[in-house]
Design a protein around this motif. Structure first.
Motif, PDB file in Angstrom:
ATOM      1  N   ILE A 110      -3.301  -3.577   1.649  1.00 42.75           N
ATOM      2  CA  ILE A 110      -2.035  -4.193   2.052  1.00 42.75           C
ATOM      3  C   ILE A 110      -1.154  -3.159   2.751  1.00 42.75           C
ATOM      4  N   LEU A 147       0.000  -9.051   9.834  1.00 44.19           N
ATOM      5  CA  LEU A 147       0.750  -9.574   8.694  1.00 44.19           C
ATOM      6  C   LEU A 147       0.065 -10.773   8.055  1.00 44.19           C
ATOM      7  N   VAL A 164      -2.239  -9.412   5.653  1.00 46.81           N
ATOM      8  CA  VAL A 164      -1.460  -8.837   4.553  1.00 46.81           C
ATOM      9  C   VAL A 164      -1.046  -9.925   3.566  1.00 46.81           C
ATOM     10  N   VAL A 165      -0.577 -11.057   4.102  1.00 51.36           N
ATOM     11  CA  VAL A 165      -0.133 -12.136   3.222  1.00 51.36           C
ATOM     12  C   VAL A 165      -1.301 -12.681   2.404  1.00 51.36           C
ATOM     13  N   THR A 179      -2.050 -10.388  -0.300  1.00 53.92           N
ATOM     14  CA  THR A 179      -1.058 -10.491  -1.375  1.00 53.92           C
ATOM     15  C   THR A 179      -1.430 -11.607  -2.334  1.00 53.92           C
ATOM     16  N   MET A 192       5.462 -17.192   2.493  1.00 52.20           N
ATOM     17  CA  MET A 192       5.281 -16.105   3.463  1.00 52.20           C
ATOM     18  C   MET A 192       4.611 -16.616   4.728  1.00 52.20           C
TER      19      MET A 192
END
Lengths: 179, 117
Positions: free
Chosen positions: A8, A14, A17-18, A21, A56
């Protein structure tokens, strides 16, 4: 979990990344099951891995999904700060009781009373539920206020600019009601 | 007793510091919120590992079970998870609003625009 967390930190897309997560959150939920916290695990799986990811992704849809690389000197400075803080925290843990120690201070105060008396006093076998709804009911009431405030805040921030897209907090509220 | 010892706390500290690193090293506002989430989950893990008792089972009363893990941290974290999502939602709403006003979610670009203005 550490591998996912490092990924991450390093990825710049992104969207990835989400998604990571969400995986991180789900791994956390698995860890909670291992640590006997089943109620926490399914809240985390539903709210942490589910709702947060949706929120997100919604944000990414409204903004951008690529991140620019951080300047190098800033990364080095951040690393120094983080390692120093981590060292202090590890030093702090040296006084902590060992993992699973039944004599640790945390197990000596009100917890034995909850475990011993809640079955007779409240009448439901799940101790976590009886504490949440009864012994610490004001905490839960306060939590509801926090969610209401957050919902009102989101509406105040986004409501003027755009009509739809403000249904996000109500989703979180509905989830909370189920939990 | 010897094996996990204090390792669980160190594991939490590592995760916490990765989250902290994401928050301070990255200029992207969505990434910062992700970092906050990582930090948050590591704090949750910290509480839950403190509540674990050796040989204990989940705190649901049943016949024939003597040792339960501590239910109090579980309750606190249950509340904290939901509050965490509320703060995440508010933060992301702010990010969307900032993107509307400035057309970017990079911290230093916003700072540069502010300096120009």
């Amino acid at each position: 979990m550490i591998v996912v967390a490092v990924a991450i930190a390093r990825l710049h897309n992104l969207f990835a990344v989400v998604m990571l997560t969400g995986i991180f959150s789900l791994l956390g939920a698995a860890a909670y099951v291992v640590l006997d916290a089943v109620d926490v695990a399914f809240t985390e799986a539903a709210v942490g891995a589910g709702i947060s990811t949706v929120l997100m992704l919604g944000t990414l849809a409204l903004t951008t999904s690529e991140e620019r690389t951080a300047p190098r000197d800033r990364v080095i400075l951040a690393l120094v700060v983080v390692v120093l803080t981590g060292a202090v925290l590890v030093y702090g843990t040296l006084d902590m009781p060992f993992y699973g120690d039944p004599m640790a201070a945390i197990h000596q105060h009100v917890a034995p009373r909850y475990l011993g008396a809640s079955g007779a006093e409240i009448g439901i076998p799940n101790v976590v539920t009886s504490i949440l709804a009864s012994y610490r009911g004001y905490d839960t009431l306060g939590e509801t206020f926090v969610i209401f405030t957050a919902a009102a805040g989101v509406l105040a921030i986004l409501g003027r600019a755009r009509g739809p897209g403000t249904s996000k907090p109500t989703k979180a509220e509905r989830e909370d009601a189920e939990v | 007793m010897a094996f996990p010892g204090l390792l669980n706390y160190w594991f939490v500290v590592i995760l916490m510091m990765i989250g902290f690193f994401i928050v301070i090293a990255h200029g992207n506002l969505v990434k910062k919120i992700v970092g906050l989430n990582v930090f948050q989950i590591s704090v949750f893990l910290f509480y839950i590992t403190m509540g674990k008792v050796d040989g204990g089972s989940a705190p649901i009363l049943a016949e024939g079970i003597e040792v339960y893990s501590n239910p109090l941290p579980h309750v606190l974290i249950l509340t904290a998870i939901v509050v965490g999502v509320a703060t995440t939602a508010l933060g992301l709403a702010l990010v969307v609003r900032i993107n509307e006003s400035y057309g970017t979610i990079e911290e230093d670009e916003i700072g540069a625009m502010e300096d120009d203005a």
